[in-house]
Enzyme design. Structure first.
Site, short mmCIF file in Angstrom:
data_model
loop_
_atom_site.label_atom_id
_atom_site.label_comp_id
_atom_site.label_asym_id
_atom_site.label_seq_id
_atom_site.Cartn_x
_atom_site.Cartn_y
_atom_site.Cartn_z
N LYS A 134 45.47 44.24 -20.26
CA LYS A 134 44.80 43.91 -18.99
C LYS A 134 43.28 43.93 -19.17
O LYS A 134 42.59 43.00 -18.75
CB LYS A 134 45.22 44.91 -17.91
N ASP A 152 46.90 42.89 -12.22
CA ASP A 152 46.66 44.26 -11.74
C ASP A 152 47.60 44.49 -10.56
O ASP A 152 48.50 43.69 -10.29
CB ASP A 152 45.18 44.46 -11.37
#
Ligand code: SF4
Length: 222
Positions: A134, A152
């Site tokens: 991420k 997210d």
């Protein structure tokens, strides 16, 4: 009963391949200011900010980095102080021990292998200590070269509500989104969902009546 309701809702809004384009366009018009909320002035500051943002808010990170970036200007600066001092300087972002360790490991590798510069390839970024997929995706996108789609908590929730994925695991969600979202939109797509998630499609009480994509959303409550 609930399942047939979901099926009916999916039928009503039509296939996701046809909805994704209008969803992106409308959200882009609605959230023209959607961009990363972290403040940074260099690739290194970007990387550090994103690493510090794990488990805390961007606002909190900005508060800490305002001071931090005056003191730490290059990779060597993070290694020139004892780890405890760096821990104190990032204390307010939480998980300061792990983060300080990750920052020092990352700076060491940057100096050893990249001449102190931040690489932009995903496979290089994920090699840096404390940089998961991420984080790497956020950094690569901000460097202008998105090679994946940031997933997210907002992107996960909205992709599911909008019926763009049935997955729960971020890696599988990203795979679904990569098949669906045009490559040119990989960078801005997560920002649009994040801002829509903060302002309208709120976790507990989505404001479906005010939502610009409610006719394209199988989870709309109106
Ligand atoms: S219609 Fe409701 S659930 Fe669907 S995206 Fe909009 S706010 Fe979220």
């Amino acid at each position: 009963m609930a399942r047939s309701y979901v099926r009916e809702a999916r039928r009503r809004v039509g296939p996701k391949r046809e909805r994704v384009g209008p969803i992106i366009e409308r959200l882009a018009a609605e959230h023209a200011d959607a961009a990363i909320a972290l403040r940074f002035r260099s690739d290194l500051e970007l990387l550090v900010s994103v690493m510090l943002s794990a488990q805390t808010t961007d606002v909190n990170v900005n508060r800490v980095t305002q001071e931090l970036f005056r003191k730490y200007r290059c990779p060597e600066d993070y290694l020139a102080v004892p780890q405890e001092e760096l821990e104190r300087d990032i204390y307010r972002t939480g998980f300061f021990r792990q983060k300080a360790k990750a920052l020092r490991g990352t700076m060491t590798l940057l100096l050893e292998e990249y001449d102190g510069r931040v690489p932009s390839r995903l496979e290089e970024l994920v090699r840096l200590p404390g940089v998961a997929r991420k984080t790497a995706n956020v950094v690569a996108a901000e460097l202008g070269d998105p090679q994946g789609i940031v997933v997210d908590t907002h992107v996960r929730r909205l992709s599911q509500r909008l019926g763009l994925t049935r997955q729960d695991d971020p890696v599988k969600i990203e795979r679904d989104l990569q098949r669906l979202v045009p490559r040119a939109d990989w960078g801005r797509f997560p920002h649009l969902l994040i801002w829509h998630g903060r302002r309208v499609c709120i976790a507990r009480t989505p404001r479906c009546a005010e939502c610009v994509v409610n006719d394209l959303c199988p989870s709309s409550r109106i």
